[in-house]
Write an enzyme that holds these catalytic residues in place. Structure first.
Site, mmCIF file in Angstrom:
data_model
loop_
_atom_site.group_PDB
_atom_site.id
_atom_site.type_symbol
_atom_site.label_atom_id
_atom_site.label_comp_id
_atom_site.label_asym_id
_atom_site.label_seq_id
_atom_site.Cartn_x
_atom_site.Cartn_y
_atom_site.Cartn_z
ATOM 1 N N MET A 1 0.846 -1.195 0.000
ATOM 2 C CA MET A 1 0.000 0.000 0.000
ATOM 3 C C MET A 1 0.887 1.253 0.000
ATOM 4 S SD MET A 1 -3.467 -0.885 1.944
ATOM 5 C CE MET A 1 -2.948 -0.619 3.617
ATOM 6 N N ALA B 1 4.062 3.902 0.941
ATOM 7 C CA ALA B 1 4.767 4.376 2.133
ATOM 8 C C ALA B 1 5.842 3.351 2.504
ATOM 9 C CB ALA B 1 3.791 4.615 3.287
ATOM 10 N N HIS C 1 9.597 -3.545 3.349
ATOM 11 C CA HIS C 1 9.131 -3.852 1.984
ATOM 12 C C HIS C 1 10.311 -4.191 1.079
ATOM 13 C CE1 HIS C 1 5.757 -1.044 3.258
ATOM 14 N NE2 HIS C 1 5.083 -2.100 2.861
ATOM 15 N N GLU D 1 5.633 -11.315 7.742
ATOM 16 C CA GLU D 1 5.000 -11.982 8.896
ATOM 17 C C GLU D 1 4.488 -10.988 9.938
ATOM 18 O OE1 GLU D 1 7.663 -14.883 10.517
ATOM 19 O OE2 GLU D 1 7.081 -16.382 9.015
ATOM 20 N N LYS D 2 4.761 -9.702 9.741
ATOM 21 C CA LYS D 2 4.218 -8.726 10.705
ATOM 22 C C LYS D 2 2.699 -8.842 10.726
ATOM 23 C CE LYS D 2 4.058 -4.199 10.090
ATOM 24 N NZ LYS D 2 2.626 -3.856 10.313
ATOM 25 N N ASP D 3 2.125 -9.022 9.533
ATOM 26 C CA ASP D 3 0.678 -9.254 9.449
ATOM 27 C C ASP D 3 0.471 -10.759 9.296
ATOM 28 O OD1 ASP D 3 -0.180 -6.443 9.453
ATOM 29 O OD2 ASP D 3 0.996 -6.372 7.614
ATOM 30 N N GLN E 1 -2.880 -11.983 8.229
ATOM 31 C CA GLN E 1 -3.086 -11.740 6.796
ATOM 32 C C GLN E 1 -2.380 -12.828 5.966
ATOM 33 O OE1 GLN E 1 -3.018 -7.839 4.501
ATOM 34 N NE2 GLN E 1 -0.881 -8.424 4.299
ATOM 35 N N SER F 1 7.034 -0.468 9.981
ATOM 36 C CA SER F 1 5.672 -0.268 9.506
ATOM 37 C C SER F 1 5.551 1.150 8.962
ATOM 38 C CB SER F 1 4.697 -0.439 10.683
ATOM 39 O OG SER F 1 3.447 0.120 10.352
ATOM 40 N N ARG G 1 3.196 2.989 9.449
ATOM 41 C CA ARG G 1 2.582 3.792 10.508
ATOM 42 C C ARG G 1 3.604 4.400 11.458
ATOM 43 N NH1 ARG G 1 -3.137 1.869 11.534
ATOM 44 N NH2 ARG G 1 -3.559 0.574 9.738
#
Ligand code: PAF
Length: 285
Positions: A29, A31, A36, A151-153, A156, A188, A190
């Site tokens: 997504m 940012a 990433h 693996e943070k999510d 998901q 992240s 965020r």
């Protein structure tokens, strides 16, 4: 090359498949951060060509404000990718909402055998319907051999595995370890919204997970839970949304330890109004 239109992207990727190139895919997504980039490096090491999508998917946000506040930095993102990935082996898809959803920006409904009813699914209604909708679309357009997720999510990641199984797609889903900032905070998009002081303070989340892991070895799940809740009570800057110990396979919260099960601790906490998520594998019993 950068595409805004999925139709043109499909035409472009057809040529790659024709020349027998294998395709890896990293959906994002935007940012972008080093987490990433490490996914992309792994992805290109395993295939001939890498497709990265950059798209803030509106249907996976249960909170309108969160969607509005989500950073949109496509130009910087592309510049960062190009720094690390050979552009001859790279295709970026960065569409507008209309190219993906047409006239109606709505999610389909998915059943992931119960994986969607706990933790993020329970606390963010509709979130995994939105994730399923965008990934079904992206997988159909990109048709990758392999798709990479952090693996943070973790929830998901398990949901994507289920989606691929249910849709009978010929895609290998690969989970990659969490990338962390030097003091342990999970990377992240965020994190950018935290003040420098809070960003430093946020290491408390990972430190607590590590402590919980140690404690879990010799104590019950209930007491481990209690320990974490008490630690958070002493840190008024944080608001603990949940701390859950769950089975890695079913993601169901567990209250008793069973032999030969794989457990993972999951945490969500708020700091300066930013929702931070992390998890840690606990020892196998
Ligand atoms: O993990 C994310 O960034 C998003 O959920 C994903 C997989 C790109 C789908 O929008």
């Amino acid at each position: 090359m950068i595409f805004k239109s999925h139709k043109l992207l499909v035409e472009h990727l057809k040529k790659k498949v024709k020349s027998s190139e294998t395709i890896s895919f990293v959906p994002t997504m935007g940012a972008l951060h080093n987490g990433h980039i490490s996914l992309m490096k792994e992805a290109i090491s395993q295939c001939d060509h890498l497709v990265v999508s950059i798209f803030v998917n509106p249907t996976q946000f249960d909170n309108k404000k969160d969607l509005e506040k989500y950073p949109r930095t496509v130009n910087n993102d592309v510049a960062l990718i190009k720094k690390h990935i050979n552009t001859h082996k790279l295709t970026v898809y960065a569409p507008e909402v209309k190219d993906v959803y047409g006239k109606q920006t709505v999610a389909k409904t998915y059943h992931y055998d119960g994986l969607e009813n706990v933790m993020e699914g329970k606390n963010r209604p509709g979130h995994f319907d939105g994730v399923g909708t965008i990934l079904e679309f992206l997988f159909a357009v990109v048709q990758p051999d392999k798709a990479f997720f952090g693996e943070k999510d973790f929830q998901q990641l398990q949901i994507v595995n289920k989606l691929v199984e249910k849709l009978q797609l010929n895609i290998e889903v690969i989970g990659c370890p969490i990338e962390r900032e030097p003091h342990g905070l999970a990377m992240s998009s965020r994190n950018e919204r935290l003040s420098p002081k809070a960003r430093e303070k946020a290491q408390f989340i990972y430190a607590t997970l590590q402590l919980a892991k140690k404690y879990f070895k010799h104590h019950s799940i209930k007491n481990t839970q209690k320990l974490v809740e008490e630690l958070f009570k002493k840190e008024p800057d944080f608001e603990l949304e949940y701390f859950t110990i769950a089975s890695e396979e079913t993601l169901n919260p567990v209250t008793r330890k069973y032999k030969k099960h794989h457990y993972r601790a999951f945490i969500v906490a708020h700091l300066e109004g930013v929702r931070l998520i992390d998890n840690l594998k606990l020892s196998d019993l």
